[in-house]
Design an enzyme around this catalytic site. Structure first.
Site, short mmCIF file in Angstrom:
data_model
loop_
_atom_site.label_atom_id
_atom_site.label_comp_id
_atom_site.label_asym_id
_atom_site.label_seq_id
_atom_site.Cartn_x
_atom_site.Cartn_y
_atom_site.Cartn_z
N GLU A 451 0.80 -1.34 -0.10
CA GLU A 451 -0.09 -0.06 0.16
C GLU A 451 0.75 1.33 0.00
O GLU A 451 1.71 1.01 0.77
CB GLU A 451 -0.72 -0.08 1.21
CG GLU A 451 -1.24 1.56 1.62
CD GLU A 451 -2.56 1.23 2.85
OE1 GLU A 451 -1.48 0.96 3.84
OE2 GLU A 451 -2.76 2.50 3.04
N ASP A 525 -0.47 -1.18 6.50
CA ASP A 525 -0.85 -0.58 7.72
C ASP A 525 -1.79 -1.90 8.83
O ASP A 525 -3.09 -1.93 8.07
CB ASP A 525 -0.45 0.89 7.84
CG ASP A 525 0.62 1.17 7.47
OD1 ASP A 525 1.64 0.36 8.36
OD2 ASP A 525 0.75 2.36 7.03
N ASP A 527 -3.98 -0.15 10.60
CA ASP A 527 -4.93 0.98 11.02
C ASP A 527 -5.75 0.18 9.81
O ASP A 527 -6.34 -0.50 9.47
CB ASP A 527 -4.09 2.24 10.72
CG ASP A 527 -3.63 2.37 9.55
OD1 ASP A 527 -4.28 1.41 8.43
OD2 ASP A 527 -3.32 3.32 9.40
N ASP A 529 -7.19 2.17 7.79
CA ASP A 529 -7.14 1.90 6.47
C ASP A 529 -6.15 0.92 5.98
O ASP A 529 -6.68 0.47 4.72
CB ASP A 529 -6.50 3.32 6.06
CG ASP A 529 -7.23 4.50 5.16
OD1 ASP A 529 -8.32 4.33 6.21
OD2 ASP A 529 -6.08 5.76 5.69
#
Ligand code: 0RA
Length: 659
Positions: A451, A525, A527, A529
């Site tokens: 990403e 990640d 998180d 997103d």
């Protein structure tokens, strides 16, 4: 076979009697000890799945009573002490002397003899599950204590067992059965069991939502049967009542609840064969899903499909094409619709009952009985056709949708050919953003899908160029749930992905042998997103490259969350738990929370995430991908209410958050 055909009942009951008693008398010698020695043989595992299996076992017996027309209420309580009580208002397990065993009542036989189940006497059951239906005695074998109360012939009878099936109190009358409103004595069975922690080493805690989910399916499959579910471990837990008088029609409406309906009607038909029955409900929504067929055999979800699904698909395609031609929707020059055109937006529930089900496939969830295919085909050819004739407006909407799907499919083929032609012109046909590996041997080649461009840059610098390829992708890829395949080809991220993997896509055209990497590693990640991107990618693989998931080629990279320094060495710790464990051993250690992927330099990224010696990769299973798919469908769907509800019920579900 009709549910109330007395001749049929007699035939199969006597069959069960002759064959089952032969087998079970051998097992009496082995005793329930055999179950305690190899629990996995009987309940699949001793983990959470096996534990919950105990409940299914008892409840299946009560559901059998319901299917035989003698029970309409099943009450399940998780008690404060962790035991489970299942209460039904069936006929009650017979309490008289068992014909084949001296000195034992039928009830004692059911609780202590393997496979005794409900298969005896004139009222024996015709139908039982595969893995299920191993018998309540298995529950007894795997419990420290079992209590049974039976209301029958006006009396309440009680008995109990301890230590995996040893008699504690023999069956005796303990009182009168309570009278109902009409003054008739209650009939029914109560079984309460305490699972043995020595067997279920991972724990004996039942997950309430798992119970509720399963009973909801059972309630859908058995119209009018009511479940009450209580959790006495939690004072705030609300009781759940499940009852669907519309049966599988309600099931279809429920499955469609988060989607926009193409029309309000849900169709339904059923058919009885000699040794099997089928019941089908169906409707269409405006979505583009082509795998909305859900099938069950004897109440068991046949996720691998089988003869019932095959029969339905074949006859559905045939019937719709014939109807469309007959009504002039398809002209002479037009080609027939493909099966997938017709299945686009379809939601269907197929439920069959089979006397001797053959469960096949990797997870024993594929129905193998060939006779079921002809029954389903015959039923669908005749009755689906009738339904279309009686519902011309709905039929027209469906045919129009299939026709649009066919156009999109043809456009997609053209787009695909264009991509191929273009790739041929480009030379290697690999996307420009791909930093490919040197190796041409797929079994040692890995594709990292990263990403963000900056993380992609670090990954390129960090990688082992011999075996590791890097494909950076930007932002959110196209929402596959809502987009038809033809639009997918216009999305650059998707095109890069397809070209890099090199094996095509889609149900019919994906060729696993052509996959250029045997590890496709998602790197995003930890998180929100990152989780979104992972869900999107998993959904894409699940929908468009499923064999890749089935082959175990998809992985999720798990960058650690913390680091600590010992002397000159940096140590990485995967999650909160490993950090806490480390802190317990090294009380003076100080921890740093690691940065996002984009902020790591190449060296850090290699050490934490990519070095095959130390990295943690999570192999994605089909089940996980399917969950991502479900999560996705709800989270991205149009229905705000479903979305809210889903987030509320799954917020504490590790499966959901882990992916
Ligand atoms: C054997 C025979 C019959 C019913 C049952 C077992 C039975 C078992 C369970 C377990 C939980 N609830 C149950 N309810 C019934 C047939 C009874 C008859 O012929 O009257």
């Amino acid at each position: 076979m009709t549910k109330s055909d007395p001749n049929q009942a007699e035939k199969s009951a006597s069959k069960a009697e002759s064959s089952d008693y032969g087998a079970s008398s051998i097992q009496v010698l082995e005793g329930l000890e055999a179950v305690r020695k190899r629990p996995g043989m009987y309940i699949g595992s001793t983990g959470p799945t096996g534990l919950h299996h105990l409940v299914w076992e008892v409840v299946d017996n009560a559901v059998d009573e319901a299917m035989a027309g003698h029970c309409d209420l099943i009450d399940v309580t998780v008690k404060a002490d962790g035991s489970v009580e299942v209460l039904d208002n069936g006929r009650g397990i017979p309490v008289d002397k068992h014909p084949k065993y001296e000195d034992m009542t039928a009830a004692e036989v059911v609780l202590t003899v393997l496979h005794a189940g409900g298969k005896f006497g004139g009222g024996g059951y015709k139908v039982s599950g595969g893995l299920h239906g191993v018998g309540v005695s298995v529950v007894n074998a795997l419990s420290t204590r079992v209590e049974v109360e039976i209301d029958r012939e006006g009396k309440r009878h009680g008995m109990s067992f301890k230590n995996g099936g040893d008699p504690d109190n023999k069956l005796s009358v303990i009182g009168d059965s309570p009278l109902d409103d009409d003054g008739n004595p209650r009939t029914g069975t109560m079984v309460r069991f305490w699972p043995d922690p020595a067997i279920f080493k991972e724990g004996t805690e039942f997950r309430f939502q798992t119970l509720v989910d399963r009973f909801q399916t059972m309630a859908f499959l058995n119209a009018g049967l009511e479940f009450h579910v209580h959790d006495e471990r939690d004072a705030d837990a609300e009781d759940v009542v499940l009852r669907y008088d519309g049966g599988i029609k309600d099931f279809v409406m429920h499955l469609n609840a988060s989607k926009e309906a193409l029309f309000d009607q849900v169709g339904w038909y059923s058919e009885d064969g000699d040794d099997e029955t089928v019941e089908i409900a169906f409707s269409w929504n405006t979505g583009y899903n082509t795998d909305g067929i859900h099938s069950f055999a004897n109440g068991i979800n046949t996720t691998e499909g089988g003869m019932h699904e095959q029969g339905f698909r074949t006859a559905l395609t045939r019937t719709v094409n014939a109807y469309a031609r007959d009504r002039g929707f398809l002209k002479e020059k037009d080609e027939n619709f493909a099966g997938e055109d017709i299945r686009e937006g379809l939601t269907a529930v197929i439920s069959v009952q089979v006397v001797e089900p053959q469960f096949e496939g990797q997870t024993k969830s594929k129905l193998g009985n060939v006779s079921v295919r002809s029954l389903v085909e015959k039923a669908t050819n005749e009755k689906l056709k009738e339904w279309f004739e009686e519902h011309p407006n709905e039929a027209k909407a469906m045919v129009t949708k299939a026709s649009n799907a066919a156009k999109a499919r043809i456009a997609a083929t053209q787009a695909r050919q264009n991509i191929r032609r273009k790739s041929a012109l480009d030379g290697a046909g690999l996307p420009g953003k791909l930093a490919d590996c040197q190796s041409k041997d797929p079994s040692e080649s890995e594709l990292y899908i990263v990403e963000g461009n900056s993380a992609g840059g670090s990954a390129k610098d960090a990688r082992d160029p011999h075996s590791m390829a890097i494909l950076p992708i930007r932002g959110k890829i196209l929402n596959v749930e809502r987009a038809r395949i033809d639009r997918m080809f216009k999305n650059t991220e998707i095109i890069s992905l397809i070209q890099a993997i090199g094996a095509g896509l889609g149900e019919e055209e994906f060729e696993l042998e052509k996959a250029r990497y045997h590890k496709v590693i998602l790197l995003a990640d930890a998180d929100v997103d990152g989780s979104h991107i992972r869900t999107l990618l998993l959904t894409f693989f699940f929908r468009q490259m499923r064999p890749l998931v089935e082959a175990g080629y998809i992985y999720i990279a798990q960058p650690p969350l913390y680091s600590t320094v010992v002397g000159k060495k940096k140590i990485y710790l995967k999650d909160d738990r490993s950090r806490d464990d480390y802190a317990a051993e090294h009380p003076r250690a100080e921890f740093q929370r690691l940065k996002g992927l984009g902020e790591m330099d190449a060296e850090e990224l290699w050490d934490t995430t990519m070095d095959p010696e130390t990295r943690t990769l999570l192999q994605v299973t089909v089940e996980q991908a399917a969950i991502a798919d479900e999560v996705f469908a709800v989270l991205m769907g149009d229905d705000v209410e479903s979305r809210k509800q889903f987030i509320q019920t799954n917020a504490d579900d590790v499966r959901f958050l882990d992916i």
